[in-house]
Scaffold this active site. Sequence first.
Site, PDB file in Angstrom:
ATOM      1  N   ASP B 289       0.809  -1.153  -0.018  1.00 54.00           N
ATOM      2  CA  ASP B 289       0.320   0.163  -0.005  1.00 54.00           C
ATOM      3  C   ASP B 289       0.809   1.307  -0.024  1.00 54.00           C
ATOM      4  OD1 ASP B 289       0.730  -0.725   2.449  1.00 54.00           O
ATOM      5  OD2 ASP B 289      -0.337   0.485   3.424  1.00 54.00           O
ATOM      6  N   GLU B 290       0.185   2.461  -0.581  1.00 48.41           N
ATOM      7  CA  GLU B 290       0.576   3.682  -0.127  1.00 48.41           C
ATOM      8  C   GLU B 290       2.206   3.750  -0.632  1.00 48.41           C
ATOM      9  OE1 GLU B 290      -2.096   5.117   3.673  1.00 48.41           O
ATOM     10  OE2 GLU B 290      -0.087   4.206   4.062  1.00 48.41           O
ATOM     11  N   ASN B 291       2.612   3.093  -1.814  1.00 43.82           N
ATOM     12  CA  ASN B 291       3.833   3.507  -2.396  1.00 43.82           C
ATOM     13  C   ASN B 291       3.454   4.500  -3.301  1.00 43.82           C
ATOM     14  OD1 ASN B 291       6.536   3.188  -3.238  1.00 43.82           O
ATOM     15  ND2 ASN B 291       5.982   1.915  -5.054  1.00 43.82           N
TER      16      ASN B 291
END
Lengths: 674, 674
Positions: B289-291
């Site tokens: 996530d959230e890269n």
Amino acid sequence: MPVPAAIQFLAGRLKIEASFAVAANGHTDARLEAGIYRASRRLEGRTGFEFPRAPATDSQTAALLIQCNGPGSQVPSVKEDESYSLDVSEKQAVLKAATVVGALRGIETFLQLVEGDRQGYFIPSVKIQDKPRFPWRGLLIDAGRHFEPVEVIKRNLDGMAAVKLNVLHWHLTEDQGFRIESKRYPRLHQMGSDGLYYTQDQAREIVDYARDRGIRVMPEFDMPGHATSWLVGHPELGSAPGPYKIERKNGIFDPAFDPTREELYKFLEGFFTEIAQLFPDQYIHIGGDENEGHQWTTNTKIQAFMKAKGLKDNHALQAYFNQHVSKILQKLGKKMIGWDEILHPDLPKDTVIHSWRGPASLAEAAHKGYDGILSSGYYIDLMYPASQHYQVDPVASDGGLSEIELAHILGGEATMWGEWVSPETIDSRIWPRTAAIAERLWSPRNVTAIDDMYRRLEWVSLQLEELGLTHQKNVDMMLRRLTRTKEIGPLRILASVVEPVKVYARGRAHPATMLSPLTRLIDAATPDSRAAREFTALVDGLLTDAPRFRQNRDNIKTVLTQWRDVHPALDVLIDQSPVLREAEQLPHDLSDIGVAGLEALSYLAADTPPPAEWRAARLAMLEQASKPKAEVEFVIINPMRKLIILAAELPALKSIPVSQWRQRVLTVAGEKDR
Amino acid sequence: MPVPAAIQFLAGRLKIEASFAVAANGHTDARLEAGIYRASRRLEGRTGFEFPRAPATDSQTAALLIQCNGPGSQVPSVKEDESYSLDVSEKQAVLKAATVVGALRGIETFLQLVEGDRQGYFIPSVKIQDKPRFPWRGLLIDAGRHFEPVEVIKRNLDGMAAVKLNVLHWHLTEDQGFRIESKRYPRLHQMGSDGLYYTQDQAREIVDYARDRGIRVMPEFDMPGHATSWLVGHPELGSAPGPYKIERKNGIFDPAFDPTREELYKFLEGFFTEIAQLFPDQYIHIGGDENEGHQWTTNTKIQAFMKAKGLKDNHALQAYFNQHVSKILQKLGKKMIGWDEILHPDLPKDTVIHSWRGPASLAEAAHKGYDGILSSGYYIDLMYPASQHYQVDPVASDGGLSEIELAHILGGEATMWGEWVSPETIDSRIWPRTAAIAERLWSPRNVTAIDDMYRRLEWVSLQLEELGLTHQKNVDMMLRRLTRTKEIGPLRILASVVEPVKVYARGRAHPATMLSPLTRLIDAATPDSRAAREFTALVDGLLTDAPRFRQNRDNIKTVLTQWRDVHPALDVLIDQSPVLREAEQLPHDLSDIGVAGLEALSYLAADTPPPAEWRAARLAMLEQASKPKAEVEFVIINPMRKLIILAAELPALKSIPVSQWRQRVLTVAGEKDR
């Protein structure tokens, strides 16, 4: 707490702010750094500040400057120099110590001094020169009767460090359980513990954890009695053929080692060799108490052996045993310590006597040249108030001991015997009362004011919670389980004025074993009721303080009204919780107490004497109420008795000054102050 | 709780007495025996009875008879048969299950059914046929941002088992910490954890502990983003040269693995080979996530690589990375799971999608043939009430999924993200709300009544305490530390009607890092205020319940009076505790709220309308009071608004039936119910 050896408060204050930093510009090492780290986190927790994590580079601007001269001994020792000085000015606090342990003691003092007001957090300017009165200040935790997991031991070590105790006396074997892994004789823990024992890794973890806090860990292996759990896996060591099983009851039991067998000493040598590596402390405690020798008396082989060796009684046989054990320990470089019973002229002079009998037996041992420590008077399992322990001094005032003899009295230990404690309740049996004993063992002999002790004890008790100790928070939790509701207010009122029955009364009216759940009202109740203390002070106020008479009376009225009125709510709780049924008389007793007290107050207010039979009837009611129920007892009986007598005697008292009322009422009541 | 699939209460009751015994006359093994042992001890704790310890030999007389068909799988699996039946008659409770895990689930139901009254403890006669609606019912514990010691994990596993959750999703790596020992790459935990990590022995201990309770342990290693702590010791894995240091802030950060390097995959293969042996679960979570790929965009080598490989954007590069990782995990016999972002056609069909986006993204994954689990709606770190999570169903009602697609929706997980939790506070953020999510995932879809859920939640919350969970008891402890006194009554009143700010508001007004102490009022305050719920119910009663109008009004008056009058006592506490200074406006807001409410009540009582400006002034005051202070917010604003509008509108309302008042007031207030 403990009060320092010398303390002088000055004008001014050192502010504690978000920039708070600690600098160490003398000796430093991992242990000191860890101590600073822990202290900083605790201070952050209290203040809400996030302090800088990098070590302070500028020793001039650090709020706390630590100047430590050296590491001290590698393993904490009874000879450790624990002294320190702490000078707090408006600019900086400077802590000086010869050893890391001394510095750790000073850090605890520093943390205790933090206050707060409208201007923020601060430490008052102060000059402290401090060192302990006794070098041996211990807490015995009996993990034999009830096992206490590693986290229980750890949080209690933190509590000990906070009040400057320095010996964990770890009672590891009992008739009811063998609690340490033996790789050499695995049947000991495998068959003697119900699976509840410390692994050797865990023991090392505890020793390291304690060392980090400047605390010695002295293990105890009670022998030749209290030995049932050894014999479950090794019946061949016993004085009767067995088989043996783990003891479930509470009491003194017959199973004992057979001191006549050479194999026993081989076994013990093997065992202690293993143990000596695990516990670096210089001392090993061999118990030695309460061996009544019944198995010896009935064993003809042992009797023949005694005759052959000229051992005239069981005491002589035990001395014979102790000498053998002593030699094993000597060979391992350890000193032996045991309870009063082991004292015998044939023992080496570096044996230490641990007294459960009293300061006199300690003085006797000192006179004979033995070191000694005191536990008589510090039996916290007996449920006495802190004030009572606080008044016990290891050195009897009329002892008339020489300087050399005095030096033999090393200190003392609070003893948390494990018959009636579980991991849930043990903290509330140890704390905060043990802090008062810690003060007795650290502070000057003349620090004895009880009111001031309690004032400081309340303060320390709050700070102990930040270490994870559960002495306060588990009380409400247990009341919730008892009532099966969050609405515990009524039960809290009742629980606040009762205490567990004292001394060894528990288990008589309500037979129980070591497997019984410790979740009843008696377990939620705590010793040393604060509410009772406050009520006592209010009544004493009536008896001594004329100007505040009305105000005291009004305060008492509030309390009594609550007591009178709480029973319907309690009845509801008890009806839904069969476990509380045993306590169903208590709300009604409390209500009767409240009614009687309110009657006494109206007589006082109306200035009219009560009818003659009133006093007798109310005192009789108190007598009934004072009897334990559900193994708890009201601790407001004495002040109530005074209140009733005051009301009854008022017309007579009016002829004397108020300052003399108290003495007169006590005389009439035929009692001394509790 | 969770409510069984089918339950039928019958007349009669099974008594629970001191002779209580459990017999197992089908399959039995160490795991089942340990489960019976633990349950028996809990029941002893509640009832105060000491039960016989020997296994019941007579299956006819045992109070609980367990007939288990077999052990189930060696390692708990997503395919485990957790069903059981429980038939309680006046003679005996009979628990039948295909597997040990099913039997453990049934034992928890049995324990929840225990009641007590004047006749003693009992279980009502009942017939239960039970099985979970979803096979994957998890709790994510993020030990990356704040480390949580082993005992925290253990007590939460016990809590999970009590409400039939079966997956511990252990989030072990984050920008802020690498929490698992790697013997192969020791710089990972040595440099990435501040010394706060689980040893491999501890990880195995947790896995065993969970297995004993029928709980899978699925580890998460978030990548390629959220990876700062990996890069501290291994900067060569990163997409920028470094050096890196452990992240202290809260948020989304740039450091990410460099997916173009072959060495990275060699490293990860080595790492996962080690990890796969530690965690027997079939699944490994790779986060994903959230890269945001900032490091990739600014790295020319990576850009050139993407061009050469035809990877058109960062998402494509991440998919390339995921495929490589997927192959590594496949080789190790593990299935991969990751957050929404990983969904990509090239991934094998046994990849599982973990949705933080919502049921729709789950349906989409199912449609494409992927299994999925839901966490959107179950983010317990956002501080929403249980009722809100309870209404989220993994299967969107308008999903129109086929049977096959439905079978892909495996369940869900509550997510305890770790930005703002410490070992002291985490339990109160997880419990009791997670029990409501557990019910959503276990019980039939149509079990949705919120009042009934809360009634049962209170009950379960009390039982969770017997497992050592601190969600209730630590609240008072923290209030004591904040006030530096035992007399926390006034602060308890305030704390009971405020909640921590919701969603991601924390840390904005009061900047904080992962090193900041979590000991402020916001940390002592808990989500889902019970006092607010009760006050809301009282006001709703006024609006809907004409016969009880007066009684509701009197009850409201008691509460409002307390709010109005508490501020002087709070002022005193705040003055002595600078850490509370940030909250100094709150007592005055609460007092204003109390005053306004009491005014509203007098208008209602007097039947006279308030002056026109009164309403506007009081609503404006509420608006001010509703603004967060000290990062907490009052949760009594909505019912207060209704009360004020009710008082102002009363003359108009009188023309319509009481049953319509509520709707009218809400319409006037321009709001829906919370």
